[in-house]
Design an enzyme around this catalytic site. Structure first.
Site, PDB file in Angstrom:
ATOM      1  CD  GLU A 161       0.198   1.153   3.118  1.00  0.00           C
ATOM      2  OE1 GLU A 161      -0.247   2.205   2.659  1.00  0.00           O
ATOM      3  OE2 GLU A 161       1.077   1.095   4.005  1.00  0.00           O
ATOM      4  CE  LYS A 220       5.079   1.130   2.197  1.00  0.00           C
ATOM      5  NZ  LYS A 220       3.952   2.013   2.272  1.00  0.00           N
ATOM      6  N   GLY A 279      12.554  21.471   5.307  1.00  0.00           N
ATOM      7  CA  GLY A 279      12.029  21.665   6.657  1.00  0.00           C
ATOM      8  C   GLY A 279      12.865  20.978   7.696  1.00  0.00           C
ATOM      9  CB  CYS A 287       5.924   5.378   6.819  1.00  0.00           C
ATOM     10  SG  CYS A 287       4.247   5.049   7.330  1.00  0.00           S
ATOM     11  CE  LYS A 329       7.485   0.473   9.558  1.00  0.00           C
ATOM     12  NZ  LYS A 329       7.850  -0.708   8.806  1.00  0.00           N
TER      13      LYS A 329
HETATM   14  C1  UGA Z   1       4.364   7.932   3.683  1.00  0.00           C
HETATM   15  C2  UGA Z   1       4.268   7.850   2.145  1.00  0.00           C
HETATM   16  O1  UGA Z   1       4.052   9.158   1.587  1.00  0.00           O
HETATM   17  C3  UGA Z   1       3.123   6.931   1.700  1.00  0.00           C
HETATM   18  O2  UGA Z   1       3.119   6.803   0.281  1.00  0.00           O
HETATM   19  C4  UGA Z   1       3.342   5.555   2.352  1.00  0.00           C
HETATM   20  O3  UGA Z   1       2.306   4.640   1.998  1.00  0.00           O
HETATM   21  C5  UGA Z   1       3.373   5.719   3.866  1.00  0.00           C
HETATM   22  O4  UGA Z   1       4.469   6.596   4.215  1.00  0.00           O
HETATM   23  C6  UGA Z   1       3.554   4.354   4.493  1.00  0.00           C
HETATM   24  O5  UGA Z   1       4.577   3.722   4.252  1.00  0.00           O
HETATM   25  O6  UGA Z   1       2.614   3.850   5.124  1.00  0.00           O
HETATM   26  P1  UGA Z   1       3.139   9.382   5.578  1.00  0.00           P
HETATM   27  O7  UGA Z   1       4.171   8.859   6.520  1.00  0.00           O
HETATM   28  O8  UGA Z   1       1.718   9.412   5.982  1.00  0.00           O
HETATM   29  O9  UGA Z   1       3.195   8.555   4.174  1.00  0.00           O
HETATM   30  O10 UGA Z   1       3.552  10.891   5.322  1.00  0.00           O
HETATM   31  P2  UGA Z   1       4.036  11.887   4.186  1.00  0.00           P
HETATM   32  O11 UGA Z   1       2.956  12.834   3.909  1.00  0.00           O
HETATM   33  O12 UGA Z   1       4.646  11.208   3.018  1.00  0.00           O
HETATM   34  O13 UGA Z   1       5.189  12.658   4.986  1.00  0.00           O
HETATM   35  C7  UGA Z   1       6.283  11.967   5.587  1.00  0.00           C
HETATM   36  C8  UGA Z   1       7.244  12.940   6.242  1.00  0.00           C
HETATM   37  O14 UGA Z   1       7.964  13.693   5.262  1.00  0.00           O
HETATM   38  C9  UGA Z   1       6.554  13.985   7.128  1.00  0.00           C
HETATM   39  O15 UGA Z   1       7.345  14.143   8.289  1.00  0.00           O
HETATM   40  C10 UGA Z   1       6.562  15.253   6.302  1.00  0.00           C
HETATM   41  O16 UGA Z   1       6.581  16.411   7.095  1.00  0.00           O
HETATM   42  C11 UGA Z   1       7.868  15.087   5.551  1.00  0.00           C
HETATM   43  N1  UGA Z   1       7.897  15.817   4.251  1.00  0.00           N
HETATM   44  C12 UGA Z   1       7.046  15.472   3.273  1.00  0.00           C
HETATM   45  C13 UGA Z   1       8.848  16.808   4.060  1.00  0.00           C
HETATM   46  O17 UGA Z   1       9.660  17.124   4.953  1.00  0.00           O
HETATM   47  N2  UGA Z   1       8.897  17.442   2.838  1.00  0.00           N
HETATM   48  C14 UGA Z   1       8.039  17.115   1.835  1.00  0.00           C
HETATM   49  O18 UGA Z   1       8.143  17.740   0.758  1.00  0.00           O
HETATM   50  C15 UGA Z   1       7.087  16.119   2.052  1.00  0.00           C
END
Ligand code: UGA
Length: 364
Positions: free
Chosen positions: A88, A141, A190, A197, A200
């Site tokens: 996923e 993944k 940032g 996710c 890990k």
């Molecule tokens: C992430 C992936 O985006 C999903 O595709 C994946 O399914 C999921 O992990 C998982 O393995 O279950 P998620 O952890 O919900 O999803 O969050 P994201 O929105 O991707 O952000 C992850 C981190 O990156 C956050 O701390 C966010 O602040 C940071 N981030 C994101 C940045 O610092 N810069 C960005 O441009 C985007």
């Protein structure tokens, strides 16, 4: 009436054509994926499996896991069944949207019957389907998450350089983003990536690399840079504001990102103890998350205004809409304040018009 819940394996499994294992795979002490919940569910479902059922692993697991799960089930039954991998790619906070509008469906299997059944399951979603080997689906993944984490780490490194030479990271992103191979998306600089996710999965892929005789150098380094990033920035901010000691700091945003109360690997869990250690008074705010650790000199408030009133420093840590749309001109302050925009969400001229000294990421 299509959805029901049970705690009985027998009830859930005995008439199921498809069985989806979606349990957690936290990191073990050696940073490999802890697969005990996956194998425990395989063991528990095995006695009830029906003829030709398909056991699908949706949890994030390294190659080889499905085969081990199948062996475990076979120890308990001689019924014929199939296995598949169906990773996923949902994000927290938009999981329902992402489920209904996926960029792709990845199916890892060996038999045509399995590919067809799983395609049928996703038919209504009209997403491209990638049929591939089981190991490819599992690698896809980890590769997707590690790539995105590396992309964020890369742009954070470039942001550090921009601060040294007067370039502005947002302008740099705009300039390179017109290249279709690169794009503008998904690399706002940032505090580094957090959540349950990316940290890990990067560590697990690095550990997996080591377990198969590869050094995992790149991923180890990405993990290292990201783990140190917040402290690196805090030291930098401290210099700009002449130290945090005896300052009142408003920390806005406690979750690891907007639209969730999840605080796993959230920046605030490092920032608040650090500030307390340095002798600051901390006033925090989050629309959803609750900071539950007892920290000296820390108090959480229900509104942004309360958290910010008479603070010497405002740190906009998470880009919650409530925070980026807030009119900070409303905040009561009798002294000059610093505004640290940890996600580059604010325009420096506007922040200055509110009477704050602006500090962003990757810009002077
Ligand atoms: C992430 C992936 O985006 C999903 O595709 C994946 O399914 C999921 O992990 C998982 O393995 O279950 P998620 O952890 O919900 O999803 O969050 P994201 O929105 O991707 O952000 C992850 C981190 O990156 C956050 O701390 C966010 O602040 C940071 N981030 C994101 C940045 O610092 N810069 C960005 O441009 C985007």
């Amino acid at each position: 009436g299509n959805l029901s819940f049970t705690t009985s394996y027998q009830t859930a499994i005995q008439s199921a054509e498809l069985i989806i294992i979606a349990v957690g795979t936290p990191s073990a002490a050696d940073e490999t994926a802890d697969l005990r919940y996956v194998f425990a569910s395989a063991k528990s479902l095995a006695p009830y499996i029906q003829e030709n059922a398909i056991v699908v692993i949706k949890s994030t697991v390294p190659p080889g896991t499905l085969e081990k799960g199948i062996e475990i089930i076979k120890e308990a039954t001689s019924t014929k069944f199939y296995g598949a991998s169906l990773p996923e790619f949902l994000r927290e906070g938009s999981a329902v949207h992402d489920t209904l509008n996926p960029d792709r469906i990845v199916i890892g299997a060996t038999e045509n019957f399995v590919f067809e059944k799983l395609e049928e399951l996703h038919q209504k979603l009209q997403a491209p389907v990638v049929r591939c080997k089981v190991a490819s689906a599992q690698m896809a993944k980890y590769t997707a998450n590690s790539y995105l984490a590396t992309r964020i780490t890369f742009i954070n490194e470039i942001a550090n350089l921009c601060e040294k030479n007067g370039a502005d990271i947002d302008e740099v992103i705009k300039a390179i983003g017109h290249d279709k191979r690169i794009g503008q998306h998904y690399w706002y600089p940032g505090l580094g990536y957090g959540g349950s996710c990316f940290p890990k999965d990067v560590k697990e892929l690095a550990a997996y690399s080591r377990s198969v005789g590869e050094s995992g150098n790149l991923l180890n380094r990405v993990n290292e840079i990201n783990s140190n990033r917040i402290f690196y920035l805090l030291e930098k901010f401290a210099k700009k504001i002449n130290g945090f000691e005896n300052k009142t700091v408003a920390v806005l945003g406690l979750s690891f990102k907007p639209n969730t109360d999840d605080m796993r690997e959230a920046p605030a869990t490092k920032i608040i103890p650090y500030l307390s250690e340095k002798g600051a008074q901390i006033k925090s705010y989050d629309p959803m998350a609750k900071y539950s650790m007892e920290i000296k000199n820390h108090q959480q408030f229900a509104t942004i205004e309360e958290a910010c009133n008479n603070a010497d420093v405002i740190m906009a840590v998470v880009e919650w809409p409530e925070i980026i749309d807030f009119d900070f001109a409303k905040v009561k302050n009798s002294k000059t304040q610093f505004f640290i925009d940890c996600r580059n969400q604010f325009k420096s001229e506007i922040v200055k018009s509110w009477n704050y000294q602006y500090i962003g990421i990757g810009k002077r």
